[in-house]
Design a protein around this motif. Sequence first.
Motif: not given
Lengths: 373, 74, 588
Positions: A7-15
């Motif tokens: 659920r990590d927002r930063d990883v989500f944004k990157q992906l």
Amino acid sequence: MNLLAYRDRDVFKQLFQQIEPDLIRIREKVGRKLRFMEVCGTHSVAFSKSGVRDLMSPYVELISGPGCPVCVTDQSDIDQMIAFASLQDVIVATFGDMMKVPGSHSNLEREKSNGADVRIVKSAYQAIDIAKQHPSRKLVFLGVGFETTAPGVALSLKKAREDKLKNYYVYSAHKLTPPALDTLLMDSTHQLDGFVLPGHVSVIIGRKGWVHLEQLNVPAVIGGFDAIDLLIAIGILAKQLEQTKRSVLNLYPRVVQEEGNLTAQRILAECFTNSPTKWRGFGVLDQSGLLIHSDYADYDAASRVITDKPVSKEIRGCRCGEIVKGKEAPIDCKLFAKVCTPTNPLGPCMVSSEGTCSTYYQYERVHDTVLLR
Amino acid sequence: MCLSVPTKVIEVFVNDQQARVDYLGARFIVGVALLECVQPGQYVLVHAGEAIQILDEEKALDGLALWKEMLGEA
Amino acid sequence: MSICYSSLREEAIIAVKGVGGIHLVCNAKLKHAVEKLRVRKRRPNKPFALMAKDWLVVKAYFEISDVEMEALKSAAAPIVLLKPKPEASRVLPLEIIAPGMKRIGIMLPYSPLHRLLFDDEIDWIVATSGNKSNHPIIYDNKDALQHLQGVADLFVLHDREIIMWIDDSVGQEVDGEFQLMRRSRGYVPEALAIPLPKKLEEGSVEWPTVLGVGSELKNTFCLLHNCKAFLSQHIGDIQTLESMQSQLKIEDHFMQLLKLKPHLTVIDPHPDYLISQEVQNRSSTGEITTIYHHHAHMAACMAENGIDTPVIGCILDGTGYGPDGSLWGCEIMVGDYISFERVQHLQPIVLPGGEAAIGHPWMMGVSLLHEAAENRNMLEEWAVECFPQYQSMFPIVFAQLDGKLPSPKVSSAGRLFDGISAILDICTESTYEGEAAARLSELLEASVNPADNIAVSERYPFESVGDQWNIGTMIGSIMNDRCQNVSKVMITRKFHHTLAAMILKGVNKARRNHGINSVVFSGGVWNNRYLQQLTKELLRKDGFSVYTHRKVPSGDGGIALGQAVCGLWRRMSDHVLIGSNESNRSIC
């Protein structure tokens, strides 16, 4: 171990930044928005609640399919379940979602307030306990669910036999998911480009349960439920459209295995038989229902607990039948959010916590961009 | 209804049919008859009172790396 | 200051800037001044605290024990709940100062400016926080002049800037100990020592810094570092954007002061709590985990008492989200910082109108009658008997009780108190949180009639069915007593005895099944002295060791401590951090 990483927002944004250009490009190629369908109620809720459905909407129409077992239960089954409640010597045990589903004339909650003994349970096991506490009365457990729920109910049948219970019955309205999907694939008017396959049904049937889709070369992925899982599922599905050879990809390997849960499959085969069954909206589908196996006939409520045969009638104006097929969206139903609301539901899709209408009512109405046509 | 949640197994009962599990601190009992052999310390997916699968910790940890890889290749 | 004195004599309301923020002050002896303050502050019933000129004045008008005097005179100078002597009612309009209460909150002047407010004639003032309703105390001169215009007639301000606002602390004596109900000025930010998990590896352990953000009502947060817990001051109810910003600001302040950043943040899983949502919506919070409300209560009492072995928790509060998605609040649990198990609890009772109806205890009253009535006729008869003024609303309430309209069910001690308070016509509408319950329990504070001292065994019947207490028969008996004109004090006393008996039975069951002998009390309902003393005594007689809160509030002000300690222990025992299903909110 930190599963919150999904659920990590930063990883989500990157992906998302990685995926978005692909989505734009593929949309260009196809000439219209991509049309994917999620076939699991929990996925419907997850896509809406997390905002991923809305985030994808410039490129992808994510259509909610027959993911909610309560919603695809035919009216005649609902009426039969309510009829059990009206019997004096019967205790009806059910999962919570069934209580407010409107039958043709009543619902379980109303029957309960009129004196019927209807109890909400969290598992079939609990129903067994109640049966043991009341040996002089019949306990009818309402078996509504897909492949994820059915094994638990099968275990209860085995337990009833083991403990020599004489008063435990199951009314099985269990259904299998793949036949519904296959039917939707055959529908040429549907134009579906790919499927997000149900994560937890797949825990039971395994990736192998979907492998037949590879013969049809349909893009399909088994997805997880956290925000990153959802994003990946769409991203990979889109990429599959650019390939000539597609395969059913397991993107939820932390719980879905190739073979699935073999014990569960064995128990299902022992206690149930695949039969043709009537679905709301779909009509009768072959090999799509789990009827109680003849070995366990003593526990089959359908044959052992006699009621008057209820007369079913359709709910006027209700579009649940089309909504569960993904042919119509909740917003297409004239009753949606006006007359039919979670506090006053007219059809099962609004009652069930995983029904398409109740999901969209809660999470999709604030967005102007949600258009599923 | 489809409330599948990963919970930690604390103790498996002698009959191998049930186990005590922990979800965010709340302890309760679930059936484990659908699993071949489950050990305390493992995480299981629970649905309607039954554990339906053991969480593969390695695969869970690999997950994110896998996604990045797949996106690059696929 | 002479302007002050004459103003106070003329029933003026003065905004005084103290050490922690602005107080609104008026002459406590003048009935009209106090009434005016109620109107202007829009606070019809919630008790006001009084500030006395000195301890001699307090002693002259109030009963005060050594423990209470020590607390009153301490450097922390909290508000202490005291019983007035008969003389007090001659000089102070007690019923306006604290409607329905038998005790008054008293504090002594704690800064030179406060001392100056008193003179020969003025020896009692009302001192209440200067704020807009449901907002934190105002502490800036400009804000005071702006927001308190129309409320205060006169402003006494100074130019020493207040960096961090803080409310007064409140406490009471129970069984020879001074127990804090609200921990704030004078006690914060002093650290509390808490037990740490034993790490089996060699070498020094890197303990992660943990932040527990609390729940919703009477909120505080807690920063845990190594073996020290820093509990914040009372922040208030976090139900608006402003109050949430307020909490975030104080969190920043603490983190700067202590030079700490949390590695792990712990939240309450209630899907509607603003602060829980806020933490999950922030992109850079580090790890997040969830601890259930009543688990946190239990852990807070354990931590305060230095316990690190499993206990039996008696958790009685107004409302808290439980693992099964329903609202809990009257629980016997067993467990430790890692996990817990429910042993016994109050039956779930319909809360007509949902959480919004908490302000209308009469609805809960009808719900209780519904549990007790044998049939519909009886229910209607009783409902009309108890609440004739609400008859027009009965159809809606009945529809909810019948399940025709959706409404949640709660197993809550606080709501039980509310309902009984309404049935006894003590309070049918709550103008502040917990009013109905407080007014009910206050009845037992000043019984002078010896006939009221009935034995503990004089109580109502109740049933234990499985892991649940059913109170239908108790309510039925209460109605019988009510119809036979038994005094409200007597009924209330018997009700308390019944609750104590229920708890005793539940705790015994826990001991039988789990072999634990230590009991902790937590949750706001334990601020009820009579219940606390009575239950403690019963349990101790039965060989249990009983632990209560003293330095940390028993109510939701202590949740953050429990959250932080549980979060740390679970983290160190390698529990997977998965948040909860409910927390999977919008990530975009």
